[in-house]
Write an enzyme that holds these catalytic residues in place. Structure first.
Site, PDB file in Angstrom:
ATOM      1  N   CYS A  65       0.826  -1.210   0.000  1.00 49.33           N
ATOM      2  CA  CYS A  65       0.000   0.000   0.000  1.00 49.33           C
ATOM      3  C   CYS A  65       0.864   1.265   0.000  1.00 49.33           C
ATOM      4  O   CYS A  65       1.686   1.457  -0.885  1.00 49.33           O
ATOM      5  CB  CYS A  65      -0.977  -0.054   1.176  1.00 49.33           C
ATOM      6  N   ASP A 124      -8.653  -6.048  -5.234  1.00 48.66           N
ATOM      7  CA  ASP A 124      -8.258  -5.018  -4.270  1.00 48.66           C
ATOM      8  C   ASP A 124      -9.244  -3.854  -4.374  1.00 48.66           C
ATOM      9  O   ASP A 124      -9.409  -3.264  -5.438  1.00 48.66           O
ATOM     10  CB  ASP A 124      -6.841  -4.557  -4.609  1.00 48.66           C
ATOM     11  N   HIS A 182      -6.677  -6.645  -0.924  1.00 48.15           N
ATOM     12  CA  HIS A 182      -5.582  -5.701  -0.689  1.00 48.15           C
ATOM     13  C   HIS A 182      -4.543  -6.240   0.288  1.00 48.15           C
ATOM     14  O   HIS A 182      -3.348  -6.125   0.059  1.00 48.15           O
ATOM     15  CB  HIS A 182      -6.164  -4.381  -0.172  1.00 48.15           C
TER      16      HIS A 182
END
Length: 420
Positions: A235, A328, A362
């Site tokens: 991320c 995601d 994610h």
């Protein structure tokens, strides 16, 4: 006599467990349950139904779950299908050194129908220990100048390939992946960069000189094998890692899990250079049916101006491993990885590998970690929908963890050739 066995009873969390039940009646259907209490007291549960064979045995390596939280042959399904009792709770190990997670397995009589939870008393149970650190791994709290983090060193004299471990915008110091990497032979620095001790609660800029200090600190340790380091990131951490790989010659191998190929929210700075963030489109933030925020379309490309915000990834001298969860819901990582690899290809580069996982969300974490599809994020003051389909996500975690280690070893450990 009915017996429930699990081998090994104590192991690292990324190690599989062999679960068997013996002593049942031929073709008896039973309910097998797992539960875990985290360090805050939050409970996680999973369950599955199994039918014994003609000898009265159930073997999770061989036998298919008939229903419950998963269906089919999944030897570790009871672990990765654990779900929080309360909504929006994510399982994160805080104290990796002193205590394992304890998973209780419980065999219960069957209560029909198959979709209902068993209510009978346990016939037999056992407790497993799931550790995030191997025996002999040491943890050194890092408070060096402005650096904040924790350095994990494998047992032995070394030297070991060095890795910086970066998490995303939730902030704080997160150590569970770094401790596991050290357990697998890497000198791993879990690096905090916001919302921890005297670090800022929110980033005003990404100061790459801070991360350069971290790289030099790691390389200066006598047990760290040079001449370069790796990064494992997710991320916001992956955004920073990509920028580091471009600017810092020390970075030789970069693992990018579900990150963008441009700066977000705040600029990146390095010795007077400034890379401005790409503007976001707030009206593209949506919610799922439960009201959790989906941010994956927040940065839609305007083809007339998008290229000016992309990182000049072709300048990086090291190697990239892109890991993408195709569902995601936080970052449009599939698109961003495609753009980044196209940019590398256009510039004649072949220094990258892309692993793209259908059904993965994610938060791609080490194997057998429960899928967290949504959780509260304190630093964002909102509930995030991370996405992911349980079985597919679990498969992605198991495969990618092996590939991450292979990638890091390949590019961080020099090949010694014999002299003839």
């Amino acid at each position: 006599m009915i017996q429930l066995t699990a081998t090994p009873l104590s192991a690292l969390v990324d190690e599989p467990v062999h679960i068997r039940i013996t002593g049942l009646s031929p073709f008896q259907v039973v309910n097998l349950q797992a539960s875990l209490k985290d360090e805050r007291g939050d409970m996680f549960y999973s369950m599955a139904y199994y039918r014994a064979d003609k000898t009265g045995e159930v073997d999770l390596k061989r036998d298919s779950s008939l229903g419950g939280d998963y269906v089919g042959v999944h030897p570790m399904g009871l672990f990765w299908s654990l779900k929080p009792e309360k909504l929006l709770v994510r399982l994160i190990k805080k104290d990796v050194m002193n205590s394992p997670f304890q998973v209780q397995l419980k065999l219960c009589d069957l209560d029909l129908p198959l979709t209902s939870k068993a209510t009978s008393d346990s016939k037999v149970s056992l407790t497993l220990e799931r550790w995030y650190v191997a025996p002999g791994v040491t943890r050194i709290l890092v408070h060096e100048g402005r650096l904040r983090g924790a350095l994990f060193l494998p047992p032995g004299e070394g030297r070991f390939p060095g890795v910086i471990d970066l998490f995303g915008g939730i902030g704080g110091l997160i150590e569970f992946r770094a401790s596991l990497l050290a357990s697998r032979g890497f000198a791993s620095l879990a690096l905090a960069y916001m919302d921890y001790e005297d670090l800022p609660p929110q980033l005003e800029k990404v100061d790459l000189e801070y991360f350069e200090e971290a790289a030099n600190f790691l390389l200066s340790h006598p047990k760290v094998l040079g001449p370069g380091i790796g990064i494992v990131s997710v991320c916001k951490g992956a955004e920073i890692a990509l920028s580091m790989a471009i600017h810092l010659k020390q970075v030789k191998a970069t693992v990018l899990i579900n990150g963008p190929n441009f700066a977000t929210k705040v600029p990146h700075t390095y010795h007077g250079q400034i890379h401005q963030p790409k503007p976001s489109t707030l009206h593209n933030i949506t919610r799922n049916a439960l009201g959790f925020f989906k941010y994956h379309h927040m940065y839609k490309d305007d083809e007339t101006e998008a290229n000016q915000y992309f990182f000049p990834i072709e300048k990086a001298q090291g190697y990239f491993l892109f890991i993408v969860g195709e569902v995601d819901m936080t970052v449009d990582s599939k698109t961003h990885a495609r753009k980044a690899t196209e940019q590398l290809r256009r510039n004649g580069k072949n220094n990258w590998t892309l692993l793209s996982y259908p059904g993965a969300g994610h938060l791609i974490e080490p194997p057998y970690s429960p899928l967290c599809s949504a959780s509260r994020v304190k630093t964002l003051h909102s509930s995030m929908y991370w996405g992911g389909e349980c079985v597919s996500h679990a498969a992605a975690q198991e495969h990618s963890w092996k590939e991450i280690q292979k990638f890091l070893r390949k590019h961080l450990i020099p090949v010694v050739t014999s002299q003839l």
